[in-house]
Every structure is written in C-alpha cells, then in structure tokens.
Scaffold this active site. Structure first.
Site, PDB file in Angstrom:
ATOM      1  N   LYS A  94       8.794   7.075  -2.396  1.00 38.24           N
ATOM      2  CA  LYS A  94       9.244   5.680  -2.409  1.00 38.24           C
ATOM      3  C   LYS A  94      10.648   5.555  -1.812  1.00 38.24           C
ATOM      4  O   LYS A  94      10.966   4.573  -1.138  1.00 38.24           O
ATOM      5  CB  LYS A  94       9.237   5.125  -3.849  1.00 38.24           C
ATOM      6  CG  LYS A  94       7.873   5.081  -4.500  1.00 38.24           C
ATOM      7  CD  LYS A  94       6.848   4.318  -3.686  1.00 38.24           C
ATOM      8  CE  LYS A  94       7.051   2.816  -3.672  1.00 38.24           C
ATOM      9  NZ  LYS A  94       5.992   2.150  -2.852  1.00 38.24           N
TER      10      LYS A  94
ATOM     11  N   SER B 187      10.338   0.587  -5.470  1.00 37.24           N
ATOM     12  CA  SER B 187      10.240   0.975  -6.884  1.00 37.24           C
ATOM     13  C   SER B 187      11.642   1.254  -7.404  1.00 37.24           C
ATOM     14  O   SER B 187      12.548   1.558  -6.611  1.00 37.24           O
ATOM     15  CB  SER B 187       9.393   2.255  -6.987  1.00 37.24           C
ATOM     16  OG  SER B 187       9.470   2.814  -8.275  1.00 37.24           O
TER      17      SER B 187
ATOM     18  N   TYR C  35       6.595  11.670  -5.984  1.00 43.50           N
ATOM     19  CA  TYR C  35       6.278  10.233  -5.881  1.00 43.50           C
ATOM     20  C   TYR C  35       7.578   9.447  -5.692  1.00 43.50           C
ATOM     21  O   TYR C  35       7.680   8.564  -4.826  1.00 43.50           O
ATOM     22  CB  TYR C  35       5.515   9.734  -7.120  1.00 43.50           C
ATOM     23  CG  TYR C  35       5.485   8.211  -7.170  1.00 43.50           C
ATOM     24  CD1 TYR C  35       4.717   7.491  -6.251  1.00 43.50           C
ATOM     25  CD2 TYR C  35       6.248   7.499  -8.097  1.00 43.50           C
ATOM     26  CE1 TYR C  35       4.721   6.096  -6.255  1.00 43.50           C
ATOM     27  CE2 TYR C  35       6.252   6.115  -8.110  1.00 43.50           C
ATOM     28  CZ  TYR C  35       5.487   5.415  -7.186  1.00 43.50           C
ATOM     29  OH  TYR C  35       5.495   4.038  -7.184  1.00 43.50           O
TER      30      TYR C  35
ATOM     31  N   ALA D 108       0.828  -1.216   0.000  1.00 46.99           N
ATOM     32  CA  ALA D 108       0.000   0.000   0.000  1.00 46.99           C
ATOM     33  C   ALA D 108       0.855   1.255   0.000  1.00 46.99           C
ATOM     34  O   ALA D 108       1.746   1.420   0.821  1.00 46.99           O
ATOM     35  CB  ALA D 108      -0.911  -0.003   1.231  1.00 46.99           C
TER      36      ALA D 108
HETATM   37  P1  NAP Z   1      -2.784   1.297  -6.873  1.00 43.08           P
HETATM   38  O1  NAP Z   1      -3.612   0.387  -7.674  1.00 43.08           O
HETATM   39  O2  NAP Z   1      -3.204   2.733  -6.807  1.00 43.08           O
HETATM   40  O3  NAP Z   1      -2.624   0.713  -5.420  1.00 43.08           O
HETATM   41  C1  NAP Z   1      -2.265   1.505  -4.330  1.00 43.08           C
HETATM   42  C2  NAP Z   1      -2.829   0.889  -3.084  1.00 43.08           C
HETATM   43  O4  NAP Z   1      -2.437   1.667  -1.954  1.00 43.08           O
HETATM   44  C3  NAP Z   1      -4.346   0.836  -3.097  1.00 43.08           C
HETATM   45  O5  NAP Z   1      -4.742  -0.437  -2.673  1.00 43.08           O
HETATM   46  C4  NAP Z   1      -4.745   1.879  -2.082  1.00 43.08           C
HETATM   47  O6  NAP Z   1      -5.895   1.531  -1.354  1.00 43.08           O
HETATM   48  C5  NAP Z   1      -3.557   1.835  -1.143  1.00 43.08           C
HETATM   49  N1  NAP Z   1      -3.489   3.061  -0.386  1.00 43.08           N
HETATM   50  C6  NAP Z   1      -3.229   4.303  -0.811  1.00 43.08           C
HETATM   51  N2  NAP Z   1      -3.301   5.179   0.204  1.00 43.08           N
HETATM   52  C7  NAP Z   1      -3.626   4.451   1.300  1.00 43.08           C
HETATM   53  C8  NAP Z   1      -3.847   4.759   2.657  1.00 43.08           C
HETATM   54  N3  NAP Z   1      -3.770   6.013   3.141  1.00 43.08           N
HETATM   55  N4  NAP Z   1      -4.159   3.741   3.502  1.00 43.08           N
HETATM   56  C9  NAP Z   1      -4.269   2.471   3.066  1.00 43.08           C
HETATM   57  N5  NAP Z   1      -4.065   2.128   1.778  1.00 43.08           N
HETATM   58  C10 NAP Z   1      -3.744   3.108   0.925  1.00 43.08           C
HETATM   59  O7  NAP Z   1      -1.273   1.329  -7.393  1.00 43.08           O
HETATM   60  P2  NAP Z   1      -0.269   0.156  -7.764  1.00 43.08           P
HETATM   61  O8  NAP Z   1       0.315   0.528  -9.062  1.00 43.08           O
HETATM   62  O9  NAP Z   1      -0.885  -1.165  -7.595  1.00 43.08           O
HETATM   63  O10 NAP Z   1       0.857   0.377  -6.657  1.00 43.08           O
HETATM   64  C11 NAP Z   1       1.054  -0.561  -5.606  1.00 43.08           C
HETATM   65  C12 NAP Z   1       2.451  -0.413  -5.070  1.00 43.08           C
HETATM   66  O11 NAP Z   1       3.384  -0.670  -6.108  1.00 43.08           O
HETATM   67  C13 NAP Z   1       2.773   0.980  -4.537  1.00 43.08           C
HETATM   68  O12 NAP Z   1       3.601   0.842  -3.414  1.00 43.08           O
HETATM   69  C14 NAP Z   1       3.556   1.595  -5.694  1.00 43.08           C
HETATM   70  O13 NAP Z   1       4.408   2.630  -5.264  1.00 43.08           O
HETATM   71  C15 NAP Z   1       4.325   0.386  -6.161  1.00 43.08           C
HETATM   72  N6  NAP Z   1       4.838   0.474  -7.530  1.00 43.08           N
HETATM   73  C16 NAP Z   1       3.972   0.571  -8.561  1.00 43.08           C
HETATM   74  C17 NAP Z   1       4.467   0.651  -9.848  1.00 43.08           C
HETATM   75  C18 NAP Z   1       3.560   0.758 -11.037  1.00 43.08           C
HETATM   76  O14 NAP Z   1       4.040   1.050 -12.144  1.00 43.08           O
HETATM   77  N7  NAP Z   1       2.252   0.514 -10.880  1.00 43.08           N
HETATM   78  C19 NAP Z   1       5.861   0.628 -10.072  1.00 43.08           C
HETATM   79  C20 NAP Z   1       6.715   0.511  -8.983  1.00 43.08           C
HETATM   80  C21 NAP Z   1       6.197   0.426  -7.703  1.00 43.08           C
HETATM   81  P3  NAP Z   1      -7.356   2.070  -1.728  1.00 43.08           P
HETATM   82  O15 NAP Z   1      -7.929   1.081  -2.691  1.00 43.08           O
HETATM   83  O16 NAP Z   1      -8.048   2.083  -0.413  1.00 43.08           O
HETATM   84  O17 NAP Z   1      -7.208   3.420  -2.326  1.00 43.08           O
END
Ligand code: NAP
Length: 353
Positions: free
Chosen positions: A171, A132, A167, A88
């Site tokens: 991270k 990340s 962002y 998260a």
């Molecule tokens: P996402 O679909 O937006 O998922 C983010 C998650 O974080 C959601 O489940 C959201 O929950 C939760 N969240 C945000 N704020 C929160 C809070 N205050 N309390 C509890 N939960 C919270 O994005 P994602 O792409 O899957 O990203 C997931 C992880 O992967 C993150 O750590 C991101 O930095 C990392 N990441 C992503 C990428 C990419 O390209 N997608 C690349 C590298 C790393 P809600 O549903 O309740 O909003």
C-alpha cells in the site's frame, strides 16, 4: 478546485470487492453511471450484488473486464470518465508464498497501469485512490517515534518491506507511486483515502478481504485461549464508501485523508461481541502474554518480528482532516463489528452456537 461533471461516467476498479461494493452502491443510488471493472464479469458471485443494486436504483451499471497486471486493460472502461476511483488491490495478510507476486506487484504495477490509462484518457480530472493507514505507519511500535503518539496524514510508513509486513509495504509503494505520477502533470489531481481496518456488513460473500478473515477468527475458535494485546484503527465500511464519493465530488478535496472511527484492541472488539452475542462464542477474554505469542506466532502465520514490533503498543489516529474536509460523521465502530459478525453468522461464514 476540481469540479466533476456528475453526468459523466465514474470508473470504479475492483468493483467486486468488499469496500468497492458500498462505493458502487452509493454512486448508483445517487443516479450516476458507474463503469465497474472486475477481473471476471461472467462470474456471477462477483457481480450479482452489484447488478441487484443497479436494478433497484436510478443509476446505471456497466461492467468491464480488467486485470491490474494487464497493461492498457482499463483504457476502454475509462473512456469518457472524469472521476476514477481506484480500489483494486489484494488485501490478504497470510496464505501466500511469494509476497511480491501476491501483493506488491499487483498493487504497484496495478496503480501504474490504472494511472497509465488516466494519462491516455483526456477527460479524467480526478483520481481517488484507496490507500490505507498502512501507508502512514508500519508497525505499532513506530508510534514511539511520533512525539504526539497520534498518526496523521503527514506520516509515512518507512519500516515495512517485501519481507516484513508486505501488505503494508504494497500500500505504501502504490500510494507513493501514485503521488509521483500525479506530480508530473496538472490535468488530473489525486485524493487518497487512508482507512484503518474496515468493518461492517458486506454486500457480497465473495470477498476474501482480510476484514472478513480477521473477524472470522473471533468466531472460529482461533482466539479462544486469548488475544494478543494489539490495537487497530477501525472504521465502518459505509463511512469509507462515503469518504470516497465525497473525495470525488468535493472540489476542494486534496491530499490524504485518514479514515478511522476509533482505535480498539482485539480484546475491546471481543468485549463488544460478547456483550451482543453472549458467552457461547469463543471470543477471547484474556490477553496472551507477548512472549508466549512470540513463541507460537509462526504456527498462526505471523513472524516473530511482527509480534515483537506490534504487540503491546497502543496506537491512535487523527481523523480531523476527514471530518473537516469531507464532512465525515463517524459511525460507532463497535456497532460495525457486531453488525458484521451478525452477517457472518447469517451467511454461514461463522458457525452459529
Ligand atoms: P477485497 O474485497 O478483497 O477487494 C479487493 C479487490 O481487488 C477485489 O475486487 C479484487 O478483484 C481486486 N483485485 C485483486 N487483485 C486484482 C488484480 N490482479 N486485478 C484486478 N483486480 C484485482 O478487499 P477490500 O477490503 O474491499 O479492499 C479494497 C481496497 O481497500 C484495497 O485497496 C485495500 O488495500 C483497501 N483497504 C482495505 C481495508 C480493509 O480493512 N478492508 C483497509 C484499508 C484499505 P477480484 O474480485 O477479481 O478478486
């Protein structure tokens, strides 16, 4: 060496998210008990896809309510867990006014909060943190400081701040805090997964992940006059999920693992999409001159500093640690981009032409 009891429940934070959905799916399909935290378990659009996977698999899903900013919120969900997978964290690039509140605070305080629960939960042996590549470098121009011109796990982002690339900063500070807290004790170890831009089909239409918004721009006309010359490390979401699970259950897993299947420019992504979907979509064909994009950047939600420091610098990542240590065999990222775009069409998130 950390051996995780596969019968113990596994905590996955942010289970409603794009990346986490695939992690939960792999765990449920392997028969595990998953304690999945979401902000609102009653919100069907956040959890219906997880319940559907659970219904068709041998694993067990238990949903828990937890907000990153509520101290102690993860205590109950973590009870009895040996493995904690902390995904998260907000992943948004534009559309907020206060970067600290929108990104840095939830990432940093959230990590402290989750690891505070780990400290209070004596069963926990390992934490897998979704970091990340953003924690390894800030701007693409940073590659010029690397003699090999290839980023690897020894690199840290030293150039982002709350005002510039917030962002990426969120991270970086979250991962650094996790390592600092881990080093204070010896009961649990930490493994960090550092993916590039994640692409590939989502199990949910509910996510606002920048993975999805980035790809939408290829179909909504934002890039129709051209794309800036900008490169990203890309990785298939299923490889990212696999890496989290392997990081959890491989006794020798340790340190950081960059996950990157290939590095593509925005125009490379457009070329792959055009080959698959034809010419009727507004996929960019031409590079936008840097100076022109520098001028108009604020209208697209980017700072001029960002443009100056990121356009025109090819980057590369060393993924050998993930291949050798976790056994990841990377899927084709162009295929992931196309499958993901097809899903945006099927879900009505991009207009069919
Ligand atoms: P996402 O679909 O937006 O998922 C983010 C998650 O974080 C959601 O489940 C959201 O929950 C939760 N969240 C945000 N704020 C929160 C809070 N205050 N309390 C509890 N939960 C919270 O994005 P994602 O792409 O899957 O990203 C997931 C992880 O992967 C993150 O750590 C991101 O930095 C990392 N990441 C992503 C990428 C990419 O390209 N997608 C690349 C590298 C790393 P809600 O549903 O309740 O909003």
């Amino acid at each position: 060496m950390t051996v995780i009891n596969s019968q113990a429940p596994i905590l996955v934070t942010g289970a409603s998210g794009y990346v986490a959905g695939w992690i939960v799916r792999l765990l449920l399909e392997a028969g595990h008990v998953v304690h999945a935290t979401v902000r609102d378990p009653a919100k069907k659009s956040s959890v219906a896809h997880l319940e559907k996977v659970a219904a068709g698999s041998s694993g067990t899903l238990k949903l828990f309510k937890a907000d990153l900013l509520d101290e102690g919120a993860f205590d109950v969900a973590m009870t009895g867990c040996e493995l904690v997978i902390h995904t998260a964290s907000p992943f948004v690039i534009t559309g907020f006014s206060d970067a600290h509140e929108a990104l840095v605070r939830p990432a940093l305080e959230g990590t402290r909060n989750v690891l505070g629960s780990v400290e209070r939960t004596p069963t926990v042996r390992r934490v897998v943190l979704t970091s990340s590549v953003a924690a390894t470098y800030g701007d693409n121009v940073d590659i010029l400081q690397v003699p090999s011109r290839v980023f690897d796990e020894s690199h840290w982002n030293t150039t982002s701040s709350v005002d510039h690339q917030p962002y990426l900063y969120s991270k970086t500070v979250a991962e650094q805090e996790a390592w600092a807290l881990q080093k204070k004790q010896s009961r649990w170890d930490l493994v960090c997964i550092n993916p590039g831009l994640v692409m590939g089909p989502a199990l949910t239409t509910n996510s606002i992940s920048a993975s999805i918004t980035t790809l939408q721009q290829f179909g909504d006309g934002t890039l129709k006059f051209g794309a800036p010359r900008m490169w990203n490390g890309l990785v298939d979401v299923r490889d990212v999920a696999e890496a989290h699970v392997r990081a959890g259950f491989t006794p020798t897993a340790n340190g950081r693992y960059i996950l990157c299947g290939d590095t593509l420019s925005l125009l490379d992504m457009a070329a792959a999409l055009r080959q698959r979907f034809g010419n009727s979509y507004p996929f960019p064909r031409m590079p936008v001159p840097k100076i022109l994009f520098w001028l108009v950047a604020p209208f697209y939600g980017y700072t001029r500093d960002f443009v100056w420091r990121n356009m025109g610098y090819p980057i590369a990542f060393d993924n050998s640690r993930s291949r050798e240590g976790l056994g990841i065999r990377y899927r084709d990222v162009r295929e992931a981009v196309c499958e993901h775009f097809q899903q945006l069409l099927d879900d009505g998130l991009v207009k069919r032409r």
